[in-house]
Write a protein that holds these residues in place. Structure first.
Motif, PDB file in Angstrom:
ATOM      1  N   TYR A  86       6.139 -11.352  -7.204  1.00 41.62           N
ATOM      2  CA  TYR A  86       5.193 -11.694  -8.259  1.00 41.62           C
ATOM      3  C   TYR A  86       5.895 -11.603  -9.614  1.00 41.62           C
ATOM      4  O   TYR A  86       6.942 -10.983  -9.758  1.00 41.62           O
ATOM      5  CB  TYR A  86       3.980 -10.754  -8.242  1.00 41.62           C
ATOM      6  N   GLU A  87       5.297 -12.228 -10.567  1.00 44.49           N
ATOM      7  CA  GLU A  87       5.885 -12.269 -11.904  1.00 44.49           C
ATOM      8  C   GLU A  87       5.185 -11.251 -12.786  1.00 44.49           C
ATOM      9  O   GLU A  87       3.970 -11.163 -12.806  1.00 44.49           O
ATOM     10  CB  GLU A  87       5.749 -13.673 -12.502  1.00 44.49           C
ATOM     11  N   SER A  88       5.956 -10.483 -13.503  1.00 46.71           N
ATOM     12  CA  SER A  88       5.423  -9.473 -14.409  1.00 46.71           C
ATOM     13  C   SER A  88       5.422 -10.011 -15.831  1.00 46.71           C
ATOM     14  O   SER A  88       6.278 -10.810 -16.209  1.00 46.71           O
ATOM     15  CB  SER A  88       6.262  -8.192 -14.334  1.00 46.71           C
ATOM     16  N   SER A  89       4.453  -9.592 -16.623  1.00 47.66           N
ATOM     17  CA  SER A  89       4.414  -9.970 -18.034  1.00 47.66           C
ATOM     18  C   SER A  89       4.763  -8.782 -18.911  1.00 47.66           C
ATOM     19  O   SER A  89       4.457  -8.762 -20.093  1.00 47.66           O
ATOM     20  CB  SER A  89       3.023 -10.505 -18.409  1.00 47.66           C
ATOM     21  N   ARG A  90       5.394  -7.792 -18.313  1.00 47.51           N
ATOM     22  CA  ARG A  90       5.886  -6.635 -19.053  1.00 47.51           C
ATOM     23  C   ARG A  90       7.357  -6.419 -18.732  1.00 47.51           C
ATOM     24  O   ARG A  90       7.820  -6.696 -17.627  1.00 47.51           O
ATOM     25  CB  ARG A  90       5.115  -5.361 -18.693  1.00 47.51           C
ATOM     26  N   ILE A  91       8.073  -5.898 -19.709  1.00 46.68           N
ATOM     27  CA  ILE A  91       9.472  -5.565 -19.526  1.00 46.68           C
ATOM     28  C   ILE A  91       9.735  -4.265 -20.275  1.00 46.68           C
ATOM     29  O   ILE A  91       9.170  -4.017 -21.349  1.00 46.68           O
ATOM     30  CB  ILE A  91      10.401  -6.695 -20.033  1.00 46.68           C
ATOM     31  N   GLY A  92      10.570  -3.412 -19.709  1.00 48.97           N
ATOM     32  CA  GLY A  92      10.900  -2.141 -20.343  1.00 48.97           C
ATOM     33  C   GLY A  92      12.278  -2.178 -20.971  1.00 48.97           C
ATOM     34  O   GLY A  92      13.253  -2.545 -20.296  1.00 48.97           O
ATOM     35  N   LEU A  93      12.375  -1.839 -22.242  1.00 49.65           N
ATOM     36  CA  LEU A  93      13.660  -1.709 -22.916  1.00 49.65           C
ATOM     37  C   LEU A  93      14.079  -0.247 -22.830  1.00 49.65           C
ATOM     38  O   LEU A  93      13.354   0.640 -23.291  1.00 49.65           O
ATOM     39  CB  LEU A  93      13.565  -2.160 -24.374  1.00 49.65           C
ATOM     40  N   VAL A  94      15.236   0.014 -22.245  1.00 49.80           N
ATOM     41  CA  VAL A  94      15.713   1.377 -22.017  1.00 49.80           C
ATOM     42  C   VAL A  94      16.827   1.702 -23.008  1.00 49.80           C
ATOM     43  O   VAL A  94      17.748   0.901 -23.204  1.00 49.80           O
ATOM     44  CB  VAL A  94      16.224   1.547 -20.571  1.00 49.80           C
ATOM     45  N   PHE A  95      16.745   2.882 -23.620  1.00 46.55           N
ATOM     46  CA  PHE A  95      17.714   3.293 -24.631  1.00 46.55           C
ATOM     47  C   PHE A  95      18.705   4.289 -24.015  1.00 46.55           C
ATOM     48  O   PHE A  95      18.605   5.500 -24.211  1.00 46.55           O
ATOM     49  CB  PHE A  95      17.001   3.911 -25.835  1.00 46.55           C
TER      50      PHE A  95
ATOM     51  N   HIS B 236      20.667   6.660 -26.340  1.00 47.33           N
ATOM     52  CA  HIS B 236      19.909   7.623 -27.147  1.00 47.33           C
ATOM     53  C   HIS B 236      19.152   8.589 -26.231  1.00 47.33           C
ATOM     54  O   HIS B 236      17.939   8.747 -26.326  1.00 47.33           O
ATOM     55  CB  HIS B 236      18.928   6.893 -28.067  1.00 47.33           C
ATOM     56  N   SER B 237      19.884   9.234 -25.340  1.00 50.43           N
ATOM     57  CA  SER B 237      19.266  10.205 -24.440  1.00 50.43           C
ATOM     58  C   SER B 237      19.082  11.544 -25.147  1.00 50.43           C
ATOM     59  O   SER B 237      19.710  11.821 -26.178  1.00 50.43           O
ATOM     60  CB  SER B 237      20.129  10.391 -23.190  1.00 50.43           C
ATOM     61  N   ARG B 238      18.235  12.364 -24.574  1.00 51.09           N
ATOM     62  CA  ARG B 238      17.987  13.690 -25.124  1.00 51.09           C
ATOM     63  C   ARG B 238      17.676  14.645 -23.982  1.00 51.09           C
ATOM     64  O   ARG B 238      16.682  14.471 -23.279  1.00 51.09           O
ATOM     65  CB  ARG B 238      16.829  13.647 -26.109  1.00 51.09           C
ATOM     66  N   GLN B 239      18.550  15.662 -23.819  1.00 51.68           N
ATOM     67  CA  GLN B 239      18.388  16.652 -22.763  1.00 51.68           C
ATOM     68  C   GLN B 239      18.197  15.967 -21.401  1.00 51.68           C
ATOM     69  O   GLN B 239      17.288  16.267 -20.643  1.00 51.68           O
ATOM     70  CB  GLN B 239      17.204  17.573 -23.072  1.00 51.68           C
ATOM     71  N   LYS B 240      19.066  15.013 -21.131  1.00 54.56           N
ATOM     72  CA  LYS B 240      19.091  14.253 -19.874  1.00 54.56           C
ATOM     73  C   LYS B 240      17.836  13.409 -19.657  1.00 54.56           C
ATOM     74  O   LYS B 240      17.607  12.919 -18.548  1.00 54.56           O
ATOM     75  CB  LYS B 240      19.302  15.199 -18.685  1.00 54.56           C
TER      76      LYS B 240
ATOM     77  N   ILE C 265      16.961   1.972 -30.880  1.00 51.98           N
ATOM     78  CA  ILE C 265      15.593   2.400 -30.633  1.00 51.98           C
ATOM     79  C   ILE C 265      14.606   1.387 -31.199  1.00 51.98           C
ATOM     80  O   ILE C 265      14.767   0.902 -32.321  1.00 51.98           O
ATOM     81  CB  ILE C 265      15.358   3.795 -31.251  1.00 51.98           C
ATOM     82  N   VAL C 266      13.584   1.076 -30.405  1.00 56.49           N
ATOM     83  CA  VAL C 266      12.513   0.165 -30.807  1.00 56.49           C
ATOM     84  C   VAL C 266      11.204   0.946 -30.794  1.00 56.49           C
ATOM     85  O   VAL C 266      10.889   1.619 -29.814  1.00 56.49           O
ATOM     86  CB  VAL C 266      12.418  -1.049 -29.858  1.00 56.49           C
ATOM     87  N   TYR C 267      10.454   0.865 -31.879  1.00 52.77           N
ATOM     88  CA  TYR C 267       9.195   1.592 -31.980  1.00 52.77           C
ATOM     89  C   TYR C 267       8.013   0.695 -31.606  1.00 52.77           C
ATOM     90  O   TYR C 267       8.055  -0.521 -31.842  1.00 52.77           O
ATOM     91  CB  TYR C 267       8.996   2.121 -33.404  1.00 52.77           C
ATOM     92  N   PRO C 268       6.958   1.279 -31.033  1.00 52.94           N
ATOM     93  CA  PRO C 268       5.760   0.489 -30.716  1.00 52.94           C
ATOM     94  C   PRO C 268       5.217  -0.225 -31.956  1.00 52.94           C
ATOM     95  O   PRO C 268       5.239   0.305 -33.062  1.00 52.94           O
ATOM     96  CB  PRO C 268       4.773   1.551 -30.209  1.00 52.94           C
ATOM     97  N   GLY C 269       4.716  -1.435 -31.729  1.00 58.05           N
ATOM     98  CA  GLY C 269       4.183  -2.247 -32.810  1.00 58.05           C
ATOM     99  C   GLY C 269       5.136  -3.307 -33.309  1.00 58.05           C
ATOM    100  O   GLY C 269       4.738  -4.239 -34.019  1.00 58.05           O
ATOM    101  N   GLU C 270       6.410  -3.210 -32.918  1.00 59.35           N
ATOM    102  CA  GLU C 270       7.407  -4.164 -33.401  1.00 59.35           C
ATOM    103  C   GLU C 270       7.468  -5.392 -32.496  1.00 59.35           C
ATOM    104  O   GLU C 270       7.338  -5.283 -31.273  1.00 59.35           O
ATOM    105  CB  GLU C 270       8.776  -3.494 -33.468  1.00 59.35           C
ATOM    106  N   THR C 271       7.665  -6.565 -33.095  1.00 65.83           N
ATOM    107  CA  THR C 271       7.848  -7.804 -32.341  1.00 65.83           C
ATOM    108  C   THR C 271       9.316  -7.958 -31.975  1.00 65.83           C
ATOM    109  O   THR C 271      10.182  -7.920 -32.854  1.00 65.83           O
ATOM    110  CB  THR C 271       7.375  -9.012 -33.159  1.00 65.83           C
ATOM    111  N   ILE C 272       9.596  -8.132 -30.690  1.00 69.13           N
ATOM    112  CA  ILE C 272      10.975  -8.216 -30.206  1.00 69.13           C
ATOM    113  C   ILE C 272      11.191  -9.562 -29.524  1.00 69.13           C
ATOM    114  O   ILE C 272      10.560  -9.860 -28.500  1.00 69.13           O
ATOM    115  CB  ILE C 272      11.284  -7.090 -29.205  1.00 69.13           C
ATOM    116  N   PRO C 273      12.073 -10.431 -30.064  1.00 70.77           N
ATOM    117  CA  PRO C 273      12.422 -11.681 -29.385  1.00 70.77           C
ATOM    118  C   PRO C 273      13.511 -11.422 -28.346  1.00 70.77           C
ATOM    119  O   PRO C 273      14.412 -10.615 -28.566  1.00 70.77           O
ATOM    120  CB  PRO C 273      12.929 -12.558 -30.536  1.00 70.77           C
ATOM    121  N   LEU C 274      13.438 -12.102 -27.216  1.00 71.76           N
ATOM    122  CA  LEU C 274      14.410 -11.906 -26.140  1.00 71.76           C
ATOM    123  C   LEU C 274      14.846 -13.255 -25.587  1.00 71.76           C
ATOM    124  O   LEU C 274      14.018 -14.146 -25.372  1.00 71.76           O
ATOM    125  CB  LEU C 274      13.819 -11.067 -25.009  1.00 71.76           C
ATOM    126  N   ILE C 275      16.142 -13.387 -25.347  1.00 73.73           N
ATOM    127  CA  ILE C 275      16.691 -14.535 -24.632  1.00 73.73           C
ATOM    128  C   ILE C 275      17.468 -13.973 -23.448  1.00 73.73           C
ATOM    129  O   ILE C 275      18.523 -13.360 -23.625  1.00 73.73           O
ATOM    130  CB  ILE C 275      17.609 -15.393 -25.524  1.00 73.73           C
TER     131      ILE C 275
END
Length: 452
Positions: A128-137, A140-144, A106-116
Motif C-alpha cells: 500500500y502507499e503511505s502519505s506520510r514519511i519520517g525524516l530521521v536526524f 543529532h542523536s542524544r543519549q543514544k 533538524i526540522v521543526y513541526p509546522g515547516e513546509t518541506i519540499p522533497l525530490i
C-alpha cells in the motif's frame, strides 16, 4: 530603556550610507520635512539623528516589501503537483510503522518541506502507499536516542525517475528498536532499498499557569490578567516574581517586539505548541540550542530557552573560517514561513535558507552568472555566493528581475554553511555609542531588552 525607543534606535542604526536605497530614502524624507519646517536640518553626511522622529515612517516604508511573500512558500519551482488528502494526526505515545529517510538538519513541526526522491519511497512495502514519511536526524542523536519528525504529504507528482513531494512537518517521534536492536528495516524493490521503522510519537506537554489554582471566582470576573495574577500570588506561598520566572509572559512580550522588527504577521500565536516551534525556526540558534529545543517535550521549557536567547545578539559566521558574514539586524522574512525556510535543489538536496538584506562588505562574492532556472523566489535571479576568505559556499545572492520588486537584492544564507555566533549579553546602553559599520560590532550590541 523602553522597547519602543529600543527598536526605533535599532532601526536608525541599521541605516548605512553605502546602501543606495537607504541614502535615497534618507534624502527624500529629509528634504520633504525640512521644507515643511517640521524638523531641524540634519547633518550633511546623509545620516539621521536618533532624535528626529520624522524618520520612523520613512524607515517603515524602507523595510516594507512589495514582494508577495506567499510565493516562496508555494515552491512553484517544483512544477505542477497533485493535492493529496491529509490524514489525522497520530496519538501521542502511539507506535506506527512508516517509511523513513535521513535528513542532515533538524526540522521543526509546522515547516513546509519540499522533497525530490529518486525512488518511490512511499511505496515502501509493495502493498500500500503511505502519505506520510519520517525524516530521521541521525547526526543529532542524544543519549543514544534517535529522533525525527513525521511529514504529511500534501502535494505530489510521480515522474519518470523521481517522485516530487511537498510535505508539512507535523509531529516529533523517536525510533523504537526492534527485537534484534535494529532501528530500521529495508525492503528491496526494483534493485533499490526502501527503509521503514517503528516510531513512537512524542507528546507536547503544555503545563497550566501555576497561579491558576489560586484564582477565586471573584478574580475570574476581573478582565485584567496582570491584576488577577497579582491577587492570586498574594494567596500563595511564593511572591509573584517567582512564578513569573516560570511563565511565558515575558518571552511573549519580547517575541511581539521581535515580530514587529521583522514585520511578520502570520504567526501561530494562538497555539503555544506551534508558536514554540515557529520561534525555534526563526530565531537564530546554535546547533546545541536547536537540539535542546527539539528534544524538549515541554512547551514551557522551549519558551524559557527562547526567552534566554532573546537576551543576546548574534552574528552569522562562515563555518569553515569563522569570518563574520552577516548581522542579526539584517534578517528579514522573504517568505510567510519566516526568516528561515527549507528549499530543494534539482538534485533533491534540501537547503535551510536564512534571508538577509545584505552581507558584511567584502566578505562574499558571486561565482556564477545570474539565473532564473529553478529559482526559489519567483521574480528573482540567483547566483552562488562564496566566502571571500576561504571560498566556502555560504549561500546565494538574489536579484529582482522586475522593477517594482523590493528588496532589489538580498542574500540567502545556507544553514549548512554558516554558524550562529552569540555576541555578548545586551545592556541598557545608548546605541549611539556603538559603531554601525558592517564589519564592526552588531549595531544592537549591549542593548538589554527590558520592560519599563
Amino acid at each position: 530603556m523602553c522597547f519602543r525607543r529600543f527598536y526605533s534606535n535599532m532601526k536608525l542604526r541599521c541605516l548605512r550610507p553605502e546602501d543606495d536605497e537607504n541614502v535615497e530614502l534618507v534624502n527624500r524624507v529629509s528634504l520633504h520635512d525640512r521644507d515643511n519646517g517640521s524638523v531641524p536640518a540634519g547633518p550633511s553626511t546623509g545620516t539621521i539623528h536618533p532624535q528626529q522622529g520624522y524618520a520612523i515612517d520613512g524607515l517603515r516604508n524602507r523595510f516594507k516589501l512589495t514582494y508577495n511573500i506567499q510565493l516562496p512558500s508555494e515552491h512553484a519551482y517544483l512544477g505542477k503537483l497533485e493535492r493529496v488528502e491529509c490524514l489525522e494526526r497520530f496519538e501521542p505515545g502511539s507506535i506506527h510503522r512508516i517509511p523513513v529517510s535521513s535528513h542532515h538538519s533538524i526540522v521543526y513541526p509546522g515547516e513546509t518541506i519540499p522533497l525530490i526522491l529518486t525512488n518511490s519511497l512511499l511505496d515502501f512495502d509493495g502493498r500500500y502507499e503511505s502519505s506520510r514519511i519520517g525524516l530521521v536526524f541521525w547526526e543529532h542523536s542524544r543519549q543514544k536516542r534517535i529522533l525525527g519528525v513525521v511529514c504529511q504529504v500534501c502535494e505530489k507528482d510521480v515522474r519518470e525517475s523521481v517522485i516530487v513531494l511537498k510535505t508539512i512537518a507535523q509531529q516529533r517521534f523517536e525510533l523504537v528498536p526492534q527485537r534484534d536492536g535494529a532501528l530500521t528495516r529495508s525492503v528491496q524493490r526494483d534493485g533499490r532499498a526502501h527503509y521503514y521503522a517503528e516510531v513512537k510519537i512524542l507528546p507536547e506537554v503544555l503545563l497550566p499557569d501555576p497561579l491558576a489554582s489560586f484564582c477565586t471566582s471573584n478574580m475570574v470576573k476581573i478582565n485584567n490578567i496582570a491584576k488577577n495574577r497579582l491577587l492570586a500570588a498574594q494567596s500563595s506561598v511564593w511572591p509573584k516574581f517567582v512564578y513569573d520566572q516560570y511563565g511565558s509572559n515575558e518571552v511573549l512580550y519580547k517575541v511581539r517586539r521581535f515580530l514587529e522588527f521583522l514585520q511578520i504577521e502570520s504567526v501561530p500565536t494562538a497555539d503555544p505548541v506551534m508558536l514554540s516551534f515557529w520561534l525555534a525556526r526563526n530565531i537564530p540558534l546554535s546547533e546545541t540550542d536547536r537540539k535542546e529545543l527539539f528534544f524538549s517535550n515541554s512547551v514551557l521549557s522551549r519558551m524559557l530557552l527562547v526567552n534566554n536567547i532573546l537576551d543576546y545578539t548574534c552574528a552569522f559566521c562562515c563555518k569553515k573560517c569563522d569570518r563574520r558574514i552577516a548581522n542579526y539586524v539584517d534578517m528579514f522574512a522573504m517568505s510567510k514561513q519566516g526568516v528561515s525556510s527549507s528549499y530543494c535543489n534539482p538534485s533533491g538536496f534540501i537547503h535551510e535558507t536564512l534571508t538577509v538584506y545584505r552581507v558584511v562588505p567584502k566578505t562574499a562574492r558571486t561565482t556564477t552568472k545570474p539565473s532564473t532556472d529553478f529559482s526559489w523566489f519567483p521574480g528573482y535571479s540567483w547566483q552562488i555566493a562564496v566566502c571571500n576568505a576561504c571560498n566556502n559556499h555560504i549561500g546565494w545572492k538574489f536579484a529582482a528581475t522586475k522593477r517594482n520588486y523590493k528588496p532589489k537584492k538580498f542574500y540567502g544564507l545556507c544553514g549548512k554553511s554558516i554558524r550562529v555566533a552569540s555576541d555578548r549579553k545586551v545592556d541598557d546602553v545608548d546605541p549611539g555609542q556603538h559603531s554601525g559599520g558592517g564589519g564592526g560590532a552588531n549595531p544592537i550590541s549591549n542593548l538589554r531588552l527590558t520592560k519599563t
